[in-house]
Design a protein around this motif. Structure first.
Motif, PDB file in Angstrom:
ATOM      1  N   ASP A 114      -3.379  -1.485 -10.158  1.00  0.00           N
ATOM      2  CA  ASP A 114      -3.061  -1.535 -11.762  1.00  0.00           C
ATOM      3  C   ASP A 114      -4.518  -1.348 -12.066  1.00  0.00           C
ATOM      4  O   ASP A 114      -5.400  -2.083 -11.662  1.00  0.00           O
ATOM      5  CB  ASP A 114      -2.768  -3.397 -11.671  1.00  0.00           C
ATOM      6  N   SER A 153      -5.389  -2.057 -15.330  1.00  0.00           N
ATOM      7  CA  SER A 153      -5.282  -2.828 -16.765  1.00  0.00           C
ATOM      8  C   SER A 153      -6.618  -3.643 -16.768  1.00  0.00           C
ATOM      9  O   SER A 153      -7.301  -4.218 -15.731  1.00  0.00           O
ATOM     10  CB  SER A 153      -4.124  -3.625 -17.149  1.00  0.00           C
ATOM     11  N   MET A 160      -7.522  -6.798 -14.580  1.00  0.00           N
ATOM     12  CA  MET A 160      -8.043  -6.797 -13.290  1.00  0.00           C
ATOM     13  C   MET A 160      -9.421  -6.748 -12.973  1.00  0.00           C
ATOM     14  O   MET A 160     -10.007  -6.810 -11.956  1.00  0.00           O
ATOM     15  CB  MET A 160      -7.325  -5.315 -12.530  1.00  0.00           C
ATOM     16  N   GLU A 189      -9.707  -5.725  -9.629  1.00  0.00           N
ATOM     17  CA  GLU A 189      -9.760  -4.205  -9.634  1.00  0.00           C
ATOM     18  C   GLU A 189     -10.254  -3.722  -8.345  1.00  0.00           C
ATOM     19  O   GLU A 189      -9.694  -2.648  -7.613  1.00  0.00           O
ATOM     20  CB  GLU A 189     -10.550  -3.621 -10.780  1.00  0.00           C
ATOM     21  N   LYS A 211       1.224   0.986 -17.043  1.00  0.00           N
ATOM     22  CA  LYS A 211       2.282   0.868 -16.402  1.00  0.00           C
ATOM     23  C   LYS A 211       3.067   2.179 -16.384  1.00  0.00           C
ATOM     24  O   LYS A 211       3.317   2.636 -17.073  1.00  0.00           O
ATOM     25  CB  LYS A 211       3.236   0.002 -16.811  1.00  0.00           C
ATOM     26  N   SER A 215      -1.318  -5.267  -7.909  1.00  0.00           N
ATOM     27  CA  SER A 215      -1.557  -5.732  -9.269  1.00  0.00           C
ATOM     28  C   SER A 215      -1.589  -7.248  -9.226  1.00  0.00           C
ATOM     29  O   SER A 215      -1.475  -7.647  -8.354  1.00  0.00           O
ATOM     30  CB  SER A 215      -0.443  -5.398 -10.105  1.00  0.00           C
ATOM     31  N   THR A 254       8.034  -7.543 -16.011  1.00  0.00           N
ATOM     32  CA  THR A 254       7.565  -6.846 -14.615  1.00  0.00           C
ATOM     33  C   THR A 254       8.889  -6.504 -13.933  1.00  0.00           C
ATOM     34  O   THR A 254       9.033  -5.370 -13.464  1.00  0.00           O
ATOM     35  CB  THR A 254       7.088  -7.850 -13.909  1.00  0.00           C
TER      36      THR A 254
END
Length: 304
Positions: free
Chosen positions: A100, A102, A105, A117, A169, A185, A194
């Protein structure tokens, strides 16, 4: 009161170029860390070997009535048992990997060793390294097509380094039956969102392995007094006069979200693993490896 945690990137990382530069600076060091972790667990990693059509010998096993395999009389002559010779299934399997990207993270509390992350990228690259050494095909949705290479982790790291802004995503509709996918994630989106995103995998007969990367502060909610919370995705802010009064309700909702996802995965024959950023990344690798070796017939998988 001192900060308990903060985002590990400056505000400018919302810009696509800055986010790309940040990821490019992270990836080389994370690839080294991924390989270090792989070397600590590789002794217990035997690939996902199974018997089937192939040229290489795999194992001897006792003959059972009705067995279609040929008896190995030389091995059987050594003792009072009858044995058959199994060959190893040689068809490479395709495993998709995704971490992930985003903004949520980027969070790292003072109780964690790395940001979410960083941990997610290390886990994805470590899986790429392990699977590449086992001769499997690997791929990253929206970044690479499936390929087989001994330096698979390095190739994916290079692609990530030079990639622009990656979607929060990716489109998973191109992933077809008999593949596996490892998704790393924090899964903090509403559960229904999700599930709607991953439903295409269930309909295509893909088996997924979800790894939830969790910061200890997110799970324990150690906040007290006047606290300002900022949504890393939207920038919205919430100021709580006495944050400790929110703790019990928050923890119930947090665990309920995880439990709902876990139950949904179990019904599909998928695996769900939690890895905390104050603990070893290798723990998650071992669990996912074990899940990938289990028969996934409920997800429409074919096993030799």
């Amino acid at each position: 009161m001192a900060r308990i945690g903060e985002a590990q990137a400056p505000a400018a990382t919302r810009d696509a170029l800055a986010r790309g530069r940040l990821r490019a600076s992270l990836v080389p060091d994370l690839l080294v860390e991924a390989r270090r972790i792989v070397n600590t667990v590789i002794a217990g990693w035997h690939g996902r070997r199974k018997r089937g059509i192939g040229e290489n010998f795999w194992q001897f096993r006792p003959y059972v009535e009705g067995d279609s395999s040929r008896v190995d009389w030389r091995r059987s002559a050594r003792d009072d048992h009858v044995y058959v010779r199994d060959r190893e299934w040689e068809a490479a399997h395709t495993v998709w990997l995704w971490a992930d990207p985003s903004p949520s993270m980027l969070y790292k509390s003072t109780g964690a060793t790395v940001s979410k992350e960083s941990r997610a990228l290390v886990l994805a690259l470590a899986m790429a390294e392990l699977l590449s050494r086992s001769g499997e095909r690997i791929a990253w949705p929206g970044l690479t097509d499936p390929f087989t290479a001994r330096n698979g982790a390095e190739r994916i790291a290079a692609q990530l380094t030079h990639a622009g802004e990656l979607p929060a995503k990716p489109d998973l509709s191109a992933i077809r039956r008999f593949c596996d996918i490892v998704i790393v994630s924090d899964f903090l989106d509403p559960v229904e969102d999700t599930i709607a995103w991953l439903d295409v995998l269930a309909r295509h007969g893909v088996r997924a392995h979800l790894i939830e990367v969790a910061d200890p502060a997110e799970e324990r909610f150690p906040y007290a007094g006047r606290t300002e919370f900022t949504d890393p995705e939207t920038g919205d802010k919430l100021t709580a006069g006495r944050a400790e009064t929110l703790g019990d309700d928050y923890r119930l909702l947090y665990i309920a979200r995880r439990q709902e996802l876990t139950d949904w995965c179990k019904r599909l024959g998928w695996s769900f693993t939690v890895n905390h950023t104050d603990r070893l990344a290798s723990d998650a690798l071992v669990r996912v490896h074990m899940a990938m070796t289990v028969d996934g017939s409920s997800a429409g998988r074919i096993r030799a």
